[in-house]
Scaffold this motif. Sequence first.
Motif, PDB file in Angstrom:
ATOM      1  N   GLY A  91       0.829  -1.208   0.000  1.00  0.00           N
ATOM      2  CA  GLY A  91       0.000   0.000   0.000  1.00  0.00           C
ATOM      3  C   GLY A  91       0.860   1.252   0.000  1.00  0.00           C
ATOM      4  O   GLY A  91       2.039   1.218  -0.379  1.00  0.00           O
ATOM      5  N   GLU A  92       0.274   2.344   0.443  1.00  0.00           N
ATOM      6  CA  GLU A  92       0.967   3.639   0.386  1.00  0.00           C
ATOM      7  C   GLU A  92       1.655   3.967   1.718  1.00  0.00           C
ATOM      8  O   GLU A  92       2.878   4.086   1.787  1.00  0.00           O
ATOM      9  N   GLY A  93       0.831   4.104   2.739  1.00  0.00           N
ATOM     10  CA  GLY A  93       1.374   4.437   4.056  1.00  0.00           C
ATOM     11  C   GLY A  93       0.276   4.333   5.091  1.00  0.00           C
ATOM     12  O   GLY A  93      -0.905   4.330   4.750  1.00  0.00           O
ATOM     13  N   GLU A 120      -3.939   2.643  11.618  1.00  0.00           N
ATOM     14  CA  GLU A 120      -2.716   1.843  11.484  1.00  0.00           C
ATOM     15  C   GLU A 120      -1.623   2.386  12.400  1.00  0.00           C
ATOM     16  O   GLU A 120      -0.877   1.625  13.021  1.00  0.00           O
ATOM     17  N   PRO A 171      -0.678  -2.700   9.309  1.00  0.00           N
ATOM     18  CA  PRO A 171      -1.207  -2.111   8.076  1.00  0.00           C
ATOM     19  C   PRO A 171      -2.646  -2.537   7.761  1.00  0.00           C
ATOM     20  O   PRO A 171      -3.057  -3.643   8.097  1.00  0.00           O
ATOM     21  N   PHE A 172      -3.359  -1.644   7.128  1.00  0.00           N
ATOM     22  CA  PHE A 172      -4.707  -1.919   6.614  1.00  0.00           C
ATOM     23  C   PHE A 172      -5.662  -2.498   7.666  1.00  0.00           C
ATOM     24  O   PHE A 172      -6.220  -3.585   7.481  1.00  0.00           O
ATOM     25  N   ASN A 178       3.708  -1.403   3.393  1.00  0.00           N
ATOM     26  CA  ASN A 178       3.475  -0.107   2.759  1.00  0.00           C
ATOM     27  C   ASN A 178       4.775   0.495   2.224  1.00  0.00           C
ATOM     28  O   ASN A 178       5.866   0.110   2.645  1.00  0.00           O
ATOM     29  N   HIS A 201      -6.090   1.486  -5.045  1.00  0.00           N
ATOM     30  CA  HIS A 201      -5.929   1.507  -3.597  1.00  0.00           C
ATOM     31  C   HIS A 201      -7.310   1.279  -2.962  1.00  0.00           C
ATOM     32  O   HIS A 201      -8.290   1.857  -3.431  1.00  0.00           O
TER      33      HIS A 201
HETATM   34  N1  URA Z   1      -3.652   2.893   3.415  1.00  0.00           N
HETATM   35  C1  URA Z   1      -2.446   2.386   3.084  1.00  0.00           C
HETATM   36  O1  URA Z   1      -1.922   2.644   2.011  1.00  0.00           O
HETATM   37  N2  URA Z   1      -1.859   1.584   3.952  1.00  0.00           N
HETATM   38  C2  URA Z   1      -2.399   1.250   5.115  1.00  0.00           C
HETATM   39  O2  URA Z   1      -1.779   0.496   5.851  1.00  0.00           O
HETATM   40  C3  URA Z   1      -3.656   1.792   5.440  1.00  0.00           C
HETATM   41  C4  URA Z   1      -4.262   2.614   4.580  1.00  0.00           C
END
Ligand code: URA
Length: 183
Positions: free
Chosen positions: A42-44, A49, A55-56, A82, A156
Amino acid sequence: MYDNWEELEKSIENCNRCRLCTNRKNIVFGVGNKEAKVMFIGEGPGADEDIQGIPFVGKAGQLMNKCFEGIGINREDVYIANIVKCRPPSNRVPEQDEADACLNYLRNQVILVKPKIIVLLGSTALKNILGKEYGITSARGKWVENKSILYMPTWHPAALLRDENKKIEFWRDLKEVKKKMEQ
Ligand code: URA
């Protein structure tokens, strides 16, 4: 690069390679099967989180989990990480120097997991992993092979919350991934 998880995880513990360390509650390193065939990037981290260090786990993550369940992908079987490991303020897109400062951790995670398939969740993951010349709208849903890893760029999960069509396409892309996992 570290050849074991213990050293890699220790190396990130007090990371201050970029400004995102200033306000973090937790480093969101990654979660899942460390020998997974499939990795999701993912991104961050967002607010949830950052609090949980996983993550997520927020709204977007819960939607992704539902898709996993529907398609028969076990979250425990895959590895999830991420581009940046600390939460960007107000969930903004990570600055390029922040992503660059963090990318070696992710590269090391990929080396240790040795996935056959990497699912790139959104534009930030796509551009930082495959290159700035890629755009998510045209790249999504199409396999890209690079150095013996198959990449599937897709939306995403946060984008799915706003757009039903993207949900359908995301679902289709994950089904492709599932099919490939079983080959
Ligand atoms: N969006 C993301 O890109 N990563 C995460 O861990 C949560 C939301």
